[in-house]
Enzyme design. Structure first.
Site, short mmCIF file in Angstrom:
data_model
loop_
_atom_site.label_atom_id
_atom_site.label_comp_id
_atom_site.label_asym_id
_atom_site.label_seq_id
_atom_site.Cartn_x
_atom_site.Cartn_y
_atom_site.Cartn_z
N HIS A 43 0.86 -1.19 0.00
CA HIS A 43 0.00 0.00 0.00
C HIS A 43 0.89 1.23 0.00
O HIS A 43 1.57 1.52 0.98
CB HIS A 43 -0.91 -0.01 1.23
CG HIS A 43 -1.92 1.09 1.25
ND1 HIS A 43 -2.95 1.14 2.17
CD2 HIS A 43 -2.07 2.20 0.47
CE1 HIS A 43 -3.69 2.23 1.95
NE2 HIS A 43 -3.16 2.89 0.93
N GLU A 70 -1.71 -1.07 -3.74
CA GLU A 70 -2.89 -0.36 -3.24
C GLU A 70 -2.55 1.12 -3.13
O GLU A 70 -1.45 1.47 -2.71
CB GLU A 70 -3.29 -0.90 -1.87
CG GLU A 70 -3.66 -2.37 -1.87
CD GLU A 70 -3.95 -2.90 -0.48
OE1 GLU A 70 -4.66 -3.92 -0.38
OE2 GLU A 70 -3.47 -2.29 0.51
N HIS A 215 -8.70 -7.73 4.37
CA HIS A 215 -8.72 -6.78 5.48
C HIS A 215 -9.13 -7.49 6.76
O HIS A 215 -10.23 -8.00 6.90
CB HIS A 215 -9.64 -5.58 5.27
CG HIS A 215 -9.35 -4.48 6.25
ND1 HIS A 215 -8.28 -3.61 6.10
CD2 HIS A 215 -9.93 -4.14 7.42
CE1 HIS A 215 -8.25 -2.78 7.12
NE2 HIS A 215 -9.23 -3.08 7.94
#
EC number: 2.6.99.2
Length: 262
Positions: A43, A70, A215
């Site tokens: 990310h 991400e 997640h």
């Protein structure tokens, strides 16, 4: 089921001390050499709290595994990723809030500028995935904008499962909204969260969209998701890195892979 390993928190350890270790490339090759990891997820946040631009460049230059990046729709990050000589295998667009500890929910598909960012990546030949809550409207948005892959936010499911089947509610960072719920309430809400993930994964399949999920997934709550045949990929990071601190990264990866690659 594809296993995407998120290695952000390997870099979190490095950035806490602003030093050179742990080495992100060493983590990459440990993952590769297990022959159980299908892709690496990172990310690239606006605040650069862990992954840095240089990490992206190094990983894309030498990684033998596909790289999933991400990121938000921030213009600077979009321009950086679109300018790369070595392209990621996909970019997953996520919501982002500088004050959040971690991503708090799925993408708002009415977000101003989202369509333009999707188009920018497509124009560079980069596959786009959207990190969304398991909602039909979000799937329709993806299809309308030629997005072939989505990642469902599993935070609600994961938190409910943890509250019910672990000691999470007795820990220092327990989720206050779940602490006062009865086991019966938690079970009902967990069942509904699972059913919604299953329904929307099936809906995605019929739309021609590849359904992924991630997640808050860990060694306990991931098992139930294997009952959803239309889910094709799970992205897991914090739980694996947490276990790796105690048992080593290779063993932590292999234990997770044993669960999701039966």
């Amino acid at each position: 089921m594809r296993f995407g390993l998120n290695i952000d928190h390997i870099v979190t350890l490095r950035e806490i001390r602003k030093t050179y270790e742990p080495e992100i490339l060493e983590a990459l090759f440990i993952a590769k050499n297990t022959h159980k990891v299908d892709l690496i997820t990172i990310h690239l946040r606006e605040d650069k709290r862990h992954i840095q631009n240089e990490d992206v460049l190094r990983l894309l230059e030498i990684s033998p595994l596909p790289i999933n990046i991400e990121c938000s729709i921030n213009a600077t990050i979009t321009d950086f990723l679109c300018s790369l000589k070595n392209k990621p295998s996909k970019v997953t667009i996520v919501p982002e809030n500088r004050n959040e500890v971690t991503t708090e929910g799925g993408l708002d598909c009415s977000l101003k500028g989202l369509e333009e960012v999707i188009r920018a990546y497509h124009n560079k030949g980069i596959e786009v995935s959207l990190f969304i809550d398991p909602l039909k409207d979000s799937l329709h948005f993806a299809r309308e904008h030629q997005v072939k892959q989505v990642e469902f936010h599993t935070g609600v499911y994961a938190n409910l499962h943890n509250a019910l089947y672990s000691n999470a509610n007795n820990q220092i960072h327990a989720i206050s909204a779940l602490k006062d719920k009865s086991p019966k309430e938690l079970k009902e809400e967990l069942h509904n969260a699972f059913l919604q993930l299953r329904r929307m994964s099936k809906e995605a399949f019929f739309m021609g969209i590849t359904a992924c999920a991630g997640h808050g997934l860990n060694y306990t709550n991931v098992k139930e998701l294997l009952k959803i045949p239309s889910l094709r990929e799970l992205n897991i990071g914090h739980s694996v890195v947490s276990k790796a601190v105690l048992v080593g990264l290779e063993k932590a990866i292999l234990e997770m892979a044993q669960l999701i690659k039966r």
